[in-house]
Design an enzyme around this catalytic site. Structure first.
Site, PDB file in Angstrom:
ATOM      1  N   ASP A   1       0.860  -1.179   0.000  1.00 29.14           N
ATOM      2  CA  ASP A   1       0.000   0.000   0.000  1.00 29.14           C
ATOM      3  C   ASP A   1       0.899   1.233   0.000  1.00 29.14           C
ATOM      4  O   ASP A   1       2.123   1.115  -0.003  1.00 29.14           O
ATOM      5  CB  ASP A   1      -0.973  -0.003   1.183  1.00 29.14           C
TER       6      ASP A   1
ATOM      7  N   GLU B   1     -12.063   1.645  -6.494  1.00 27.12           N
ATOM      8  CA  GLU B   1     -12.768   1.554  -7.773  1.00 27.12           C
ATOM      9  C   GLU B   1     -12.747   2.907  -8.497  1.00 27.12           C
ATOM     10  O   GLU B   1     -13.785   3.491  -8.807  1.00 27.12           O
ATOM     11  CB  GLU B   1     -14.210   1.096  -7.536  1.00 27.12           C
TER      12      GLU B   1
ATOM     13  N   HIS C   1     -13.068 -11.611  -8.546  1.00 25.74           N
ATOM     14  CA  HIS C   1     -13.885 -10.807  -7.643  1.00 25.74           C
ATOM     15  C   HIS C   1     -14.166 -11.604  -6.373  1.00 25.74           C
ATOM     16  O   HIS C   1     -15.092 -12.410  -6.317  1.00 25.74           O
ATOM     17  CB  HIS C   1     -15.179 -10.404  -8.353  1.00 25.74           C
TER      18      HIS C   1
END
Length: 278
Positions: free
Chosen positions: A28, A87, A135
Site C-alpha cells: 500500500d 474503484e 472478484h
C-alpha cells in the site's frame, strides 16, 4: 503472491492466502495504512478463534507469511498479483502501468474489482492475455466461491492458473464474461441502491428494510448492512461506474448515498453508515 491494496478487501485476501500457506507481499502507499491493516488482521484472526472457526492453526505463523511493504520494486519477486485498489479508473490505470513495468513477464494480474472492465484494465499492459478478474466477496476467508471474469484477451492458461490458485485456497471459481458489474454487482448494487432510496424516501428505516430480507427471504445479511460491510464509498463508486457504462437511469446513485459518503459515514470502516458500529 502480491496483494496490492491493504484496505478491507485486500487485507481479507491476504488473510485467506496466508492461512492457506502462501507467502504474501501486502502493498500500500503508506506505512500507516499497512500498520492499520495488520492490526485489524490480528483482530480478525482472534475473532475467528473466538467463534470456533479454527483449531490447529498457528496465528503467529500466518502473520509471518504476510510482509507489508510500500516498495513497489518488490513486485519483481511476485509470481501472481491480486490488485485491490479503489474503484477509481485513474488510480487503477496507474497501478496497472506500474505492475506491467515491474513484474516478470509470466506474472498474472488478477483484478479484484466489482465494476471496472477487465478488458480496459488489460489494455494498460503489454500482457492483456495474462489479465483477468477475480472478484472475491467479503469476508474472503469464509466465502467458498470467487467470481472470475474473462476479458477479451484473457487466455485459457491464465484462467487455469487462477483456478489452480483458488483450489489451493479451498475455493472454486465461477467464470463469467466481461460486462459492467459482471454478475454479482450488476444485481447487488442495484438492490443496495434501491434499499438506500427506500430510506431516502422515508418508506422504511434501515433496520426495517434489512429485516425484510433477513426474516422473509432468509438472507444472512440485509442489503444495507452489506453496503456498510463493503464500504459506502466503494458502493457509490461501483454504482457510478454502472451508471456511466450503461447510461441507464436505473443505476442513478441515491442522493442519500452521496450525502453519507460526503459526511464520512462509510459503514463499518468508519464506525457509522446505515448502522452504528463500536
Amino acid at each position: 503472491m502480491a496483494v496490492v491494496g491493504a484496505g478491507t478487501i485486500g487485507r481479507s485476501v491476504a488473510h485467506a492466502l496466508a492461512t492457506t500457506g502462501h507467502h504474501v507481499l501486502l502493498l500500500d502507499t503508506t506505512d500507516q495504512l499497512l500498520d492499520q491493516s495488520i492490526r485489524q488482521l490480528r483482530r480478525d484472526l482472534r475473532f475467528e478463534r473466538l467463534l470456533g472457526q479454527v483449531q490447529d492453526r498457528d496465528d503467529a505463523e500466518v502473520l509471518r507469511r504476510i510482509e507489508p511493504t510500500t516498495d513497489y520494486a518488490r513486485l519483481a519477486q511476485a509470481g501472481f498479483v491480486i490488485e485491490n485498489t479503489t474503484e477509481d479508473w485513474d488510480v487503477k490505470r496507474e497501478v496497472y502501468q506500474q505492475l506491467d513495468q515491474l513484474c516478470a513477464p509470466g506474472v498474472v494480474f488478477a483484478a479484484n474489482t466489482s465494476c471496472v472492465p477487465i478488458t480496459r484494465l488489460a489494455a494498460q499492459t503489454t500482457r492483456p492475455e495474462q489479465v483477468l478478474g477475480m472478484h472475491f466477496m467479503n469476508p474472503v476467508p469464509v466465502k467458498p466461491v470467487v467470481e472470475m471474469v474473462r476479458g477479451f484477451h484473457t487466455s485459457p492458461e491464465t484462467v487455469a492458473r487462477a483456478r489452480a490458485l483458488l483450489a489451493a485456497m479451498g475455493k472454486e471459481g465461477v467464470l463469467v464474461e466481461d460486462s459492467p458489474g459482471f454478475v454479482a454487482n450488476r444485481v447487488m448494487m442495484l438492490a443496495v441502491n434501491e434499499a438506500a432510496y427506500l430510506v431516502h424516501e422515508h418508506v422504511a428505516e434501515p433496520a426495517e428494510v434489512d429485516r425484510i430480507f433477513t426474516s422473509c427471504f432468509g438472507h444472512p445479511m440485509g442489503m444495507l448492512a452489506t453496503a456498510d460491510l463493503i464500504g459506502l464509498d466503494t458502493v457509490l463508486l461501483s454504482i457510478e461506474q454502472l451508471h456511466d457504462r450503461f447510461a441507464d437511469s436505473k443505476y442513478r446513485p441515491c442522493p442519500l448515498l452521496r450525502r453519507m459518503v460526503d459526511a464520512g459515514h462509510l459503514g463499518r470502516k468508519s464506525g457509522q453508515g446505515f448502522f452504528t458500529y463500536t
